[in-house]
Motif scaffolding. Structure first.
Motif, PDB file in Angstrom:
ATOM      1  N   LYS A 189      -7.873  -0.875 -16.404  1.00  0.00           N
ATOM      2  CA  LYS A 189      -8.684  -1.281 -17.555  1.00  0.00           C
ATOM      3  C   LYS A 189      -7.713  -1.620 -18.672  1.00  0.00           C
ATOM      4  CE  LYS A 189     -12.653  -0.029 -20.283  1.00  0.00           C
ATOM      5  NZ  LYS A 189     -13.646   0.945 -20.656  1.00  0.00           N
ATOM      6  N   GLY A 190      -7.834  -2.816 -19.219  1.00  0.00           N
ATOM      7  CA  GLY A 190      -6.893  -3.260 -20.249  1.00  0.00           C
ATOM      8  C   GLY A 190      -5.449  -3.143 -19.785  1.00  0.00           C
ATOM      9  N   GLY A 191      -5.211  -3.371 -18.489  1.00  0.00           N
ATOM     10  CA  GLY A 191      -3.861  -3.342 -17.941  1.00  0.00           C
ATOM     11  C   GLY A 191      -3.365  -1.950 -17.562  1.00  0.00           C
ATOM     12  N   GLN A 192      -4.138  -0.915 -17.884  1.00  0.00           N
ATOM     13  CA  GLN A 192      -3.717   0.464 -17.575  1.00  0.00           C
ATOM     14  C   GLN A 192      -4.442   1.000 -16.338  1.00  0.00           C
ATOM     15  OE1 GLN A 192      -1.232   2.076 -19.310  1.00  0.00           O
ATOM     16  NE2 GLN A 192      -1.113   0.037 -20.248  1.00  0.00           N
ATOM     17  N   PRO A 193      -3.746   1.763 -15.497  1.00  0.00           N
ATOM     18  CA  PRO A 193      -4.416   2.326 -14.316  1.00  0.00           C
ATOM     19  C   PRO A 193      -5.559   3.269 -14.712  1.00  0.00           C
ATOM     20  CG  PRO A 193      -2.027   2.626 -14.175  1.00  0.00           C
ATOM     21  CD  PRO A 193      -2.327   2.125 -15.562  1.00  0.00           C
ATOM     22  N   VAL A 194      -6.678   3.130 -14.063  1.00  0.00           N
ATOM     23  CA  VAL A 194      -7.849   3.972 -14.337  1.00  0.00           C
ATOM     24  C   VAL A 194      -7.697   5.354 -13.671  1.00  0.00           C
ATOM     25  CG1 VAL A 194     -10.353   4.169 -13.910  1.00  0.00           C
ATOM     26  CG2 VAL A 194      -9.393   2.004 -14.719  1.00  0.00           C
ATOM     27  N   PHE A 195      -6.936   5.391 -12.562  1.00  0.00           N
ATOM     28  CA  PHE A 195      -6.723   6.658 -11.836  1.00  0.00           C
ATOM     29  C   PHE A 195      -5.239   6.987 -11.878  1.00  0.00           C
ATOM     30  CE2 PHE A 195     -10.305   4.281 -10.130  1.00  0.00           C
ATOM     31  CZ  PHE A 195     -11.328   5.177 -10.396  1.00  0.00           C
ATOM     32  N   PRO A 196      -4.782   7.527 -13.025  1.00  0.00           N
ATOM     33  CA  PRO A 196      -3.348   7.586 -13.315  1.00  0.00           C
ATOM     34  C   PRO A 196      -2.528   8.456 -12.382  1.00  0.00           C
ATOM     35  CG  PRO A 196      -4.618   8.761 -14.990  1.00  0.00           C
ATOM     36  CD  PRO A 196      -5.604   8.074 -14.104  1.00  0.00           C
ATOM     37  N   LYS A 197      -3.147   9.445 -11.739  1.00  0.00           N
ATOM     38  CA  LYS A 197      -2.365  10.341 -10.886  1.00  0.00           C
ATOM     39  C   LYS A 197      -2.384   9.917  -9.422  1.00  0.00           C
ATOM     40  CE  LYS A 197      -2.133  14.062 -14.017  1.00  0.00           C
ATOM     41  NZ  LYS A 197      -3.041  15.130 -14.453  1.00  0.00           N
ATOM     42  N   ALA A 198      -3.133   8.869  -9.118  1.00  0.00           N
ATOM     43  CA  ALA A 198      -3.324   8.490  -7.708  1.00  0.00           C
ATOM     44  C   ALA A 198      -2.160   7.662  -7.169  1.00  0.00           C
ATOM     45  CB  ALA A 198      -4.614   7.701  -7.568  1.00  0.00           C
ATOM     46  N   ARG A 199      -1.946   7.835  -5.841  1.00  0.00           N
ATOM     47  CA  ARG A 199      -1.137   6.839  -5.135  1.00  0.00           C
ATOM     48  C   ARG A 199      -2.123   5.861  -4.504  1.00  0.00           C
ATOM     49  NH1 ARG A 199      -0.667   7.720   0.510  1.00  0.00           N
ATOM     50  NH2 ARG A 199      -1.562   9.687   1.209  1.00  0.00           N
ATOM     51  N   TYR A 200      -1.612   4.698  -4.104  1.00  0.00           N
ATOM     52  CA  TYR A 200      -2.496   3.656  -3.604  1.00  0.00           C
ATOM     53  C   TYR A 200      -2.223   3.376  -2.139  1.00  0.00           C
ATOM     54  CZ  TYR A 200      -2.956   2.959  -8.608  1.00  0.00           C
ATOM     55  OH  TYR A 200      -3.168   3.162  -9.952  1.00  0.00           O
ATOM     56  N   VAL A 201      -3.263   2.943  -1.449  1.00  0.00           N
ATOM     57  CA  VAL A 201      -3.107   2.489  -0.075  1.00  0.00           C
ATOM     58  C   VAL A 201      -3.718   1.100   0.021  1.00  0.00           C
ATOM     59  CG1 VAL A 201      -3.770   2.916   2.321  1.00  0.00           C
ATOM     60  CG2 VAL A 201      -3.129   4.845   0.855  1.00  0.00           C
ATOM     61  N   PHE A 202      -2.880   0.117   0.353  1.00  0.00           N
ATOM     62  CA  PHE A 202      -3.334  -1.267   0.499  1.00  0.00           C
ATOM     63  C   PHE A 202      -3.049  -1.742   1.922  1.00  0.00           C
ATOM     64  CE2 PHE A 202      -1.673  -1.668  -4.120  1.00  0.00           C
ATOM     65  CZ  PHE A 202      -2.858  -1.178  -4.650  1.00  0.00           C
ATOM     66  N   GLY A 203      -3.889  -2.622   2.440  1.00  0.00           N
ATOM     67  CA  GLY A 203      -3.620  -3.251   3.721  1.00  0.00           C
ATOM     68  C   GLY A 203      -2.467  -4.240   3.561  1.00  0.00           C
ATOM     69  N   ALA A 204      -1.470  -4.153   4.446  1.00  0.00           N
ATOM     70  CA  ALA A 204      -0.271  -4.993   4.319  1.00  0.00           C
ATOM     71  C   ALA A 204      -0.615  -6.486   4.450  1.00  0.00           C
ATOM     72  CB  ALA A 204       0.756  -4.597   5.379  1.00  0.00           C
ATOM     73  N   THR A 205      -1.468  -6.835   5.410  1.00  0.00           N
ATOM     74  CA  THR A 205      -1.820  -8.247   5.623  1.00  0.00           C
ATOM     75  C   THR A 205      -2.547  -8.811   4.405  1.00  0.00           C
ATOM     76  OG1 THR A 205      -2.026  -7.821   7.983  1.00  0.00           O
ATOM     77  CG2 THR A 205      -3.080  -9.821   7.161  1.00  0.00           C
ATOM     78  N   GLU A 206      -3.482  -8.011   3.890  1.00  0.00           N
ATOM     79  CA  GLU A 206      -4.257  -8.437   2.720  1.00  0.00           C
ATOM     80  C   GLU A 206      -3.331  -8.618   1.508  1.00  0.00           C
ATOM     81  OE1 GLU A 206      -7.499  -8.921   3.038  1.00  0.00           O
ATOM     82  OE2 GLU A 206      -8.290  -8.969   1.009  1.00  0.00           O
ATOM     83  N   PHE A 207      -2.453  -7.651   1.314  1.00  0.00           N
ATOM     84  CA  PHE A 207      -1.542  -7.699   0.166  1.00  0.00           C
ATOM     85  C   PHE A 207      -0.649  -8.945   0.240  1.00  0.00           C
ATOM     86  CE2 PHE A 207       2.264  -6.765  -2.257  1.00  0.00           C
ATOM     87  CZ  PHE A 207       1.757  -6.210  -3.424  1.00  0.00           C
ATOM     88  N   ASP A 208      -0.084  -9.185   1.424  1.00  0.00           N
ATOM     89  CA  ASP A 208       0.813 -10.344   1.578  1.00  0.00           C
ATOM     90  C   ASP A 208       0.075 -11.654   1.330  1.00  0.00           C
ATOM     91  OD1 ASP A 208       2.874  -8.658   2.161  1.00  0.00           O
ATOM     92  OD2 ASP A 208       2.772  -8.924   4.340  1.00  0.00           O
ATOM     93  N   PHE A 209      -1.144 -11.726   1.848  1.00  0.00           N
ATOM     94  CA  PHE A 209      -1.922 -12.960   1.681  1.00  0.00           C
ATOM     95  C   PHE A 209      -2.125 -13.293   0.206  1.00  0.00           C
ATOM     96  CE2 PHE A 209      -5.991 -15.000   0.781  1.00  0.00           C
ATOM     97  CZ  PHE A 209      -5.855 -16.178   1.493  1.00  0.00           C
ATOM     98  N   ILE A 243      -7.832   0.651  -0.954  1.00  0.00           N
ATOM     99  CA  ILE A 243      -8.530  -0.620  -1.179  1.00  0.00           C
ATOM    100  C   ILE A 243      -8.782  -1.289   0.178  1.00  0.00           C
ATOM    101  CG2 ILE A 243      -8.311  -2.936  -2.205  1.00  0.00           C
ATOM    102  CD1 ILE A 243      -8.816  -0.741  -4.304  1.00  0.00           C
ATOM    103  N   THR A 244     -10.073  -1.495   0.501  1.00  0.00           N
ATOM    104  CA  THR A 244     -10.413  -2.079   1.810  1.00  0.00           C
ATOM    105  C   THR A 244     -10.007  -3.546   1.890  1.00  0.00           C
ATOM    106  OG1 THR A 244     -12.657  -2.703   1.081  1.00  0.00           O
ATOM    107  CG2 THR A 244     -12.396  -0.526   2.119  1.00  0.00           C
ATOM    108  N   HIS A 245     -10.163  -4.256   0.773  1.00  0.00           N
ATOM    109  CA  HIS A 245      -9.758  -5.673   0.705  1.00  0.00           C
ATOM    110  C   HIS A 245      -9.723  -6.120  -0.745  1.00  0.00           C
ATOM    111  CE1 HIS A 245     -14.131  -5.943   0.662  1.00  0.00           C
ATOM    112  NE2 HIS A 245     -14.081  -7.237   0.389  1.00  0.00           N
ATOM    113  N   GLY A 246      -9.179  -7.319  -0.964  1.00  0.00           N
ATOM    114  CA  GLY A 246      -8.820  -7.716  -2.325  1.00  0.00           C
ATOM    115  C   GLY A 246      -9.850  -8.465  -3.137  1.00  0.00           C
ATOM    116  N   HIS A 247     -11.114  -8.454  -2.737  1.00  0.00           N
ATOM    117  CA  HIS A 247     -12.118  -9.191  -3.518  1.00  0.00           C
ATOM    118  C   HIS A 247     -12.414  -8.463  -4.837  1.00  0.00           C
ATOM    119  CE1 HIS A 247     -13.660 -11.465   0.306  1.00  0.00           C
ATOM    120  NE2 HIS A 247     -12.499 -11.904  -0.136  1.00  0.00           N
TER     121      HIS A 247
END
Ligand code: ZN
Length: 312
Positions: free
Chosen positions: A147-167, A134-138
């Motif tokens: 979708k409906g609270g369930q992950p759309v990509f169930p087998k994936a791991r995620y990569v988030f920017g730490a600064t964006e996530f904390d904000f 995820i490039t950013h949180g918009h």
């Protein structure tokens, strides 16, 4: 002589079939396959004042006219990017998902997300995705994560920017226009944290893909260099918001930029580097497939959509 085409009933003219546009584009970058996919697009009113505010309305109108586009309505495409490194299938951003159906306030603003439908046409199932970055949180970037609270990509791991996530998680100094965004982030992204790697600029996502700081549009937005066998491109997310105004008037403020001065500085820095170093760019909100180069024109720039360079 050409054979004459005869309809069964030649008194009936061909019917109109409706608008049709490409939504998938795939090319090779060294040993990688790169696939921009059009999740959807919005037609919004007010190129002015969204770009440049009321103070620059006349200039932006003139700029629009000179570039043969409407100054009242503008198109905003949404273009997630899939990269198959041969070892991992990496998805950058997830489009709008079903946000507009789940949130009344977003109805006129965001299109229905078609990422998964088009991914299937392109040959990928949601299960095939190994990493979601995820490039950013918009909203238009995180909306398709669940979708409906369930992950759309169930087998994936995620990569988030730490600064964006904390904000977004902390929720301090969130401007009024982003209050709903913050709610969405807490609902959609925060619960995925346990399957996520939090990264900072300079960090590697997988071999050949590395994060670059492009904060300003959002507090911790990241771009990503993508490199294979000597070929290189950069996915810079929302560094540029509009293919005419952002480039030809990079000094104008943009209403969707969270830190306007910083976004402007980032824009100029990245445009200058892209022009000097001849980067191939993937740019989320440019006309599909959102691939191009930056040309320097006097004291400003121009978006130069790629022609066939990436196919040769
Ligand atoms: Zn965006």
């Amino acid at each position: 002589m050409f054979a004459q085409r005869v309809r069964e009933d030649d008194t009936v003219p061909a019917s109109m079939q409706g608008e049709m546009q490409p939504v998938i584009y795939r090319f090779k970058l060294g040993g990688f396959e790169v696939t921009p996919i059009l999740d959807g697009k919005s037609v919004r009113s007010g190129l002015t004042p969204s770009f440049g505010g009321e103070a620059h309305a006349d200039e932006v109108k003139k700029l629009a006219k000179a570039n043969r586009i409407d100054s009242d309505r503008y198109e905003s495409p949404f273009t997630p990017l899939l990269v198959n490194t041969g070892k991992e299938l990496v998805l950058f951003d997830t489009g709008n998902g079903s946000l507009r159906d789940e949130h009344e306030q977003l109805k006129g603003r965001l299109p229905q997300g078609n990422l998964v439908t088009h991914m299937k046409t392109a040959g990928y199932k949601p299960d095939d995705v190994d990493v979601v970055v995820i490039t950013h949180g918009h909203p238009d970037h995180i909306g398709g994560l669940t979708k409906g609270g369930q992950p759309v990509f169930p087998k994936a791991r995620y990569v988030f920017g730490a600064t964006e996530f904390d904000f977004w998680k902390k929720g301090e100094n969130v401007r009024e226009a982003r209050k709903l965004n913050r709610e969405l982030y807490v609902k959609i992204v925060v619960p995925l944290a346990e399957k996520a790697t939090m990264i900072k600029p300079g960090d590697e996502v997988v071999s050949g893909i590395r994060a670059v700081d492009v904060s300003g549009h959002s507090p911790g937005m990241l771009a990503f260099t993508i490199e294979s066998e000597g070929k290189r491109m950069i996915n810079w997310a929302d560094t540029a918001g509009h293919y005419i105004v952002s480039f030809q008037r990079p000094d104008l403020e943009l209403d969707v930029d969270d830190d306007k001065a910083k976004a402007m500085a980032t824009r100029k820095r990245m445009f200058e580097a892209a022009a000097n170093e001849d980067w191939l760019i993937a740019s989320y909100h440019m006309p599909f497939p959102g691939l191009g180069y930056v040309e320097k024109v006097q004291s400003a720039y121009r978006w130069a959509p790629q022609g066939y360079q990436v196919n040769l």
